[in-house]
Design an enzyme around this catalytic site. Sequence first.
Site, short mmCIF file in Angstrom:
data_model
loop_
_atom_site.label_atom_id
_atom_site.label_comp_id
_atom_site.label_asym_id
_atom_site.label_seq_id
_atom_site.Cartn_x
_atom_site.Cartn_y
_atom_site.Cartn_z
N GLU A 1 -5.44 -7.77 -1.01
CA GLU A 1 -6.30 -7.50 0.15
C GLU A 1 -7.57 -6.86 -0.36
O GLU A 1 -7.52 -5.95 -1.20
CB GLU A 1 -5.69 -6.46 1.10
CG GLU A 1 -4.73 -6.97 2.11
CD GLU A 1 -4.22 -5.85 3.02
OE1 GLU A 1 -5.01 -5.01 3.49
OE2 GLU A 1 -3.01 -5.82 3.26
N GLU B 1 0.83 -1.22 0.00
CA GLU B 1 0.00 0.00 0.00
C GLU B 1 0.86 1.26 0.00
O GLU B 1 0.51 2.26 0.63
CB GLU B 1 -0.96 -0.01 1.21
CG GLU B 1 -1.92 -1.18 1.18
CD GLU B 1 -2.90 -1.22 2.36
OE1 GLU B 1 -2.86 -0.33 3.22
OE2 GLU B 1 -3.71 -2.16 2.41
#
Length: 374
Positions: A292, A185
């Site tokens: 995710e 991320e």
Amino acid sequence: MGKIIAVIIVSCLFISKIQAQYSLADKSATEETKTLYQNLAKQARKGFMFGHQDDLAYGIGWRNIDGESDVKKVSGEYPAVFGWDLGHLELDSTKNLDGVPFEKIKAYIQQVHAQGGVNTITWHLRNPVNGKSAWDVDSTVKHILVGGKKYSVYESWLAKVATFLGNLKDKQGKAIPVIFRPFHEHNGSWFWWGKKHCSPDEYKELYQHLVRYMASKNVHNLIYAYSTDYFSDEKDYFERYPNDQFVDILGFDIYHRNAPQSNERFIQDVDRMLNSIENYAQKHHKLTAITETGLEQITEKNWWTDILLKSIGGHKISYVLVWRNGRPDHYYAPYPNQLSAENFKYFIQQPHIFLERKTKTSKLYQKQPIAKKK
Ligand code: BMA
């Protein structure tokens, strides 16, 4: 008879092509790791695996009960992919940042491997400059690169992770291959390795150094995943890409927030983002995954089929992983009687969705035999 021989020849040619093309970033990867990667490539043509973070460690209303799993309680089988996190290993803590003992994580990884599933690992490591959490965004990356004032602290942390990963062994003493997804991320700015806290070159250097470091410590059981958060276009996705020599799986994390208003938007975003990475992945022989995702508390009854499944559509991804069932207000997989539980059962019946049972039949850890040339 002729038809059968033709089918065998075509499949052998196909397998040998995959073996030649899907080579890992770590050129010294163990045979088992190479085999897993090639088998994942082959399997992705048939369907995708379903994964869940911390699935065996805890769920809603339970913790640390052998054999337990919210996904299994709902569906009768374990997921195919299991996510684990090494945050706080760097502190010599016995438990990770979410309270799961590292000894347990090791045992779960062995269990998953023995049942033919796949393990993927993230590391929410603390900020090496000030010891605060991964979410402490004091400028850090430049200080932990080789030559930086905190490199030695960071290096000592990396050494612990290398030891942990290198010691993941099966009953025969062979290293268990795992997907490692460091510094995830990173196009967001909530972690210290995020976009606003380092330049693209610094990020690339950080990632590349980690890959080289693991190899220098003889850790050769890793398949490397690169995963951004939500991205707007390919420029955004690839801005900090460390390069093909350091990455095996191209993925991204995307959470569904503000349902139901954003339902259509989520479906379109996932589809667009998968389009963006799969062209590149095909040409460069990488795998793709939704590393995710999830809708917190799964407030949409038919989320699994009407939103997630729809968003993946015909894309050939390797796996999709939903986040942890951490608290009654923070969970992403159904548990018995949860609003979406029935729909989840229907979702996993789709022939191209793999949980534990179907994944087992892919024999991901077994080398596929190739006919010898005459
Ligand atoms: C976040 C949340 C946190 C957790 C962290 C690492 O998304 O689930 O509660 O500590 O991941 O697992």
